[in-house]
Design a protein around this motif. Structure first.
Motif, mmCIF file in Angstrom:
data_model
loop_
_atom_site.group_PDB
_atom_site.id
_atom_site.type_symbol
_atom_site.label_atom_id
_atom_site.label_comp_id
_atom_site.label_asym_id
_atom_site.label_seq_id
_atom_site.Cartn_x
_atom_site.Cartn_y
_atom_site.Cartn_z
ATOM 1 N N ARG A 231 0.985 -1.315 0.014
ATOM 2 C CA ARG A 231 -0.057 0.069 -0.165
ATOM 3 C C ARG A 231 0.853 1.197 0.142
ATOM 4 O O ARG A 231 0.503 2.010 -0.789
ATOM 5 N N ARG A 232 1.877 1.181 0.940
ATOM 6 C CA ARG A 232 2.801 2.575 0.962
ATOM 7 C C ARG A 232 3.567 2.773 -0.489
ATOM 8 O O ARG A 232 3.758 3.715 -1.039
ATOM 9 N N THR A 233 3.871 1.634 -0.992
ATOM 10 C CA THR A 233 4.591 1.753 -2.275
ATOM 11 C C THR A 233 3.607 2.193 -3.582
ATOM 12 O O THR A 233 4.027 2.974 -4.224
ATOM 13 N N GLU A 238 2.056 6.674 -7.395
ATOM 14 C CA GLU A 238 0.931 7.225 -7.940
ATOM 15 C C GLU A 238 1.194 8.528 -8.752
ATOM 16 O O GLU A 238 2.014 9.437 -8.289
ATOM 17 N N GLY A 239 0.752 8.436 -9.990
ATOM 18 C CA GLY A 239 1.481 10.022 -10.555
ATOM 19 C C GLY A 239 2.411 9.725 -11.590
ATOM 20 O O GLY A 239 2.715 10.593 -12.377
ATOM 21 N N VAL A 240 3.303 8.548 -11.667
ATOM 22 C CA VAL A 240 3.988 8.206 -12.729
ATOM 23 C C VAL A 240 3.604 7.294 -13.490
ATOM 24 O O VAL A 240 2.703 6.357 -13.284
ATOM 25 N N ASP A 241 4.205 7.417 -14.701
ATOM 26 C CA ASP A 241 3.500 6.653 -15.888
ATOM 27 C C ASP A 241 4.339 5.138 -15.925
ATOM 28 O O ASP A 241 3.608 4.236 -16.430
ATOM 29 N N VAL A 242 5.585 5.026 -15.820
ATOM 30 C CA VAL A 242 6.242 3.571 -15.506
ATOM 31 C C VAL A 242 6.990 3.683 -14.249
ATOM 32 O O VAL A 242 7.374 4.706 -13.867
ATOM 33 N N TYR A 257 1.169 -7.090 -7.051
ATOM 34 C CA TYR A 257 0.340 -6.191 -6.080
ATOM 35 C C TYR A 257 -1.279 -6.500 -6.644
ATOM 36 O O TYR A 257 -2.087 -6.423 -5.504
ATOM 37 N N GLU A 258 -1.369 -6.625 -7.810
ATOM 38 C CA GLU A 258 -2.680 -6.958 -8.083
ATOM 39 C C GLU A 258 -3.134 -8.223 -7.679
ATOM 40 O O GLU A 258 -4.779 -7.978 -7.334
ATOM 41 N N PRO A 265 -11.144 -3.608 -1.186
ATOM 42 C CA PRO A 265 -11.663 -2.573 -2.071
ATOM 43 C C PRO A 265 -11.053 -1.259 -2.263
ATOM 44 O O PRO A 265 -11.281 -0.801 -3.339
ATOM 45 N N ALA A 266 -10.470 -0.763 -1.047
ATOM 46 C CA ALA A 266 -10.105 0.648 -1.177
ATOM 47 C C ALA A 266 -8.842 0.569 -2.132
ATOM 48 O O ALA A 266 -8.174 1.855 -2.599
ATOM 49 N N TRP A 267 -8.079 -0.555 -2.295
ATOM 50 C CA TRP A 267 -6.668 -0.584 -2.865
ATOM 51 C C TRP A 267 -6.577 -1.430 -4.242
ATOM 52 O O TRP A 267 -5.470 -1.294 -4.988
ATOM 53 N N ALA A 268 -7.685 -2.240 -4.666
ATOM 54 C CA ALA A 268 -7.396 -3.252 -5.453
ATOM 55 C C ALA A 268 -7.049 -2.599 -6.879
ATOM 56 O O ALA A 268 -6.230 -2.911 -7.676
ATOM 57 N N ALA A 269 -8.024 -1.517 -7.224
ATOM 58 C CA ALA A 269 -7.836 -1.057 -8.642
ATOM 59 C C ALA A 269 -6.471 -0.402 -8.509
ATOM 60 O O ALA A 269 -5.632 -0.194 -9.717
ATOM 61 N N ARG A 270 -6.020 0.381 -7.592
ATOM 62 C CA ARG A 270 -4.673 1.302 -7.518
ATOM 63 C C ARG A 270 -3.619 0.152 -7.599
ATOM 64 O O ARG A 270 -2.470 0.480 -8.187
ATOM 65 N N ALA A 271 -3.656 -1.074 -7.024
ATOM 66 C CA ALA A 271 -2.767 -1.864 -6.911
ATOM 67 C C ALA A 271 -2.568 -2.637 -8.487
ATOM 68 O O ALA A 271 -1.532 -2.838 -8.809
ATOM 69 N N ARG A 272 -3.814 -2.905 -9.165
ATOM 70 C CA ARG A 272 -3.620 -3.039 -10.524
ATOM 71 C C ARG A 272 -2.955 -2.120 -11.434
ATOM 72 O O ARG A 272 -2.429 -2.718 -12.151
#
Length: 420
Positions: A231-233, A238-242, A257-258, A265-272
């Motif tokens: 989660r911390r990573t 977030e905000g970089v393309d690669v 991570y995905e 639910p709070a992190w699944a999409a962000r991890a993906r």
């Protein structure tokens, strides 16, 4: 988990690629044997010492995943099983103490940094030879002895800026993971990575507040701890393309991570999203294509396939192509590349005898290439193989792919890689 277990048809294609089966020839120390034990546990058999020792002996190298014609997800099976072991199996007090010490140290760069000063003083004192001859650490704890032997020479670790500007026209903006052991004990690898990316036209963003990616925890069954690091990573990048990663184990974990955060639910999409934009350095440079001039490096190198790069990420051809693209470089293959060197995260600390046997096998195949330099893309592999080569009396300098590319792009002499 039962559905995953049912995928195995017990064909045996995994046996020749499994390091522990190659060492011992024991069915219960093969992937299909361990899957049989997993099924027994699902049917109610307890996770007792006799069963757990076979799971602990697994390196998690995933060579069996690559060789399996049925697509068995042994990587997921062993991760799930290790989490069950940590939750259900009562380890002895000495085992718990050793594991707790490892996981309170290695995932924390600040703690590793604090260790560098005392370690440097110890290494310069002349005590290491005396300690090793005495065998005192072996008698006290094989894990402590392994940590002492594997400790790399401490080097000054200059802090990288938060942004390294692209040279020439900017082609891309990338984030860069600095890692834990990589950051504190192999700072030259991170510096070389940033320079190579910049020379190839990338603005490199290096967030200062980044921490451990959770790879060691994930691959050791410490699922809650791994999720916290993940989660911390995710938040940090977030905000970089690669996101470019130069450590095989870290890159593999971040691409997982995905799956790791799929039920959150709070992190699944962000991890993906993070998993989708994570790239190994060689993988990304191959996608980007070369722009900077390659200067000649007349040196013979042996390239080592880190398990979490070759088997977990499927990155094999890209590092070889990058090295072969350097004028004058002779790239030689190591026999039995699918067999792990024995590092495997914390394996060489927790299973030092098996790890040493595998290290000796790998060192022999490396030495047989006649190369002047070993190239590897994971800090654990570099330490493990260098020590095994030293032990057999055939020491060889070891460099990361990034350091070799950096030397070529900057027109450095081959001696800068060979006198390390």
């Amino acid at each position: 988990m039962p559905a995953l277990l049912d995928d195995c048809v017990h064909c045996g294609f995994c046996l020749p690629t499994c390091p522990t089966y190659v060492l011992w020839g024991e069915e219960m120390d093969s992937p299909r044997g361990r899957i049989h034990l997993m099924a027994q546990h699902q049917e109610g058999a307890p996770l007792d010492d006799a069963m757990v020792q076979h799971f602990d002996a697994c390196l998690g190298c995933m060579a069996c995943v690559t060789s399996c014609p049925s697509g068995v997800r042994y990587d997921r099976l062993i991760e799930i099983t290790r989490a069950e072991v940590e939750a259900e199996h009562p380890r002895s007090l000495p085992e718990r103490a050793v594991r707790e010490a490892i996981f309170r140290l290695f995932p924390y760069p600040g703690r590793l940094r604090a260790l560098r000063g005392p370690l440097r003083a110890y290494q310069r004192s002349g005590l290491p030879a005396l300690v090793r001859r005495s065998g005192v650490l072996e008698r006290l704890s094989p894990t402590l002895a392994a940590m002492e032997r594997l400790a790399p020479p401490t080097r000054k670790a200059p802090r990288l800026p938060e942004r390294v500007a692209a040279r020439g026209g900017r082609r891309a903006t990338v984030g860069m993971l600095t890692g834990c052991v990589q950051r504190e004990f192999f700072p030259g690898v991170n510096a070389a990575t940033a320079r190579v990316l910049a020379l190839e036209g990338c603005d490199v963003l290096i967030p200062r507040r980044q921490g451990c990616c959770g790879a060691l925890s994930l691959h050791s069954g410490r699922a809650a701890e791994a999720r916290a690091f993940a989660r911390r990573t995710v938040e940090t990048f977030e905000g970089v393309d690669v996101i470019v990663v130069n450590s095989a184990g870290c890159g593999s974990a971040m691409k997982e991570y995905e799956t790791l955060l799929a039920d959150d639910p709070a992190w699944a999409a962000r991890a993906r999203t993070l998993s989708a934009k994570t790239r190994d350095l060689a993988e990304y440079l191959a996608e980007l294509g070369p722009r900077a001039e390659r200067h000649p490096l007349p040196v013979t190198v042996a390239y080592h396939d880190a398990c979490h790069l070759a088997h977990a990420q499927g990155v094999r051809s890209q590092p070889r192509a990058l090295l072969a693209g350097i004028p004058g470089m002779d790239v030689r293959e190591i026999a039995d590349p699918e067999i792990c060197c024995g590092s495997a995260g914390t394996y060489n600390l927790l299973q030092p005898e098996a790890a040493a046997d595998l290290g000796d096998r790998k060192a022999a195949t490396v030495a047989a290439t006649g190369a002047d330099l070993l190239v590897a893309a994971n800090p654990g592999c570099s330490l493990q193989i260098a020590q095994a080569l030293e032990r057999r009396g055939t020491p060889l300098p070891v460099a990361h792919t990034a350091e070799v590319l950096d030397a070529s792009l900057r027109g450095r002499p081959a001696s800068s890689l060979l006198t390390r």
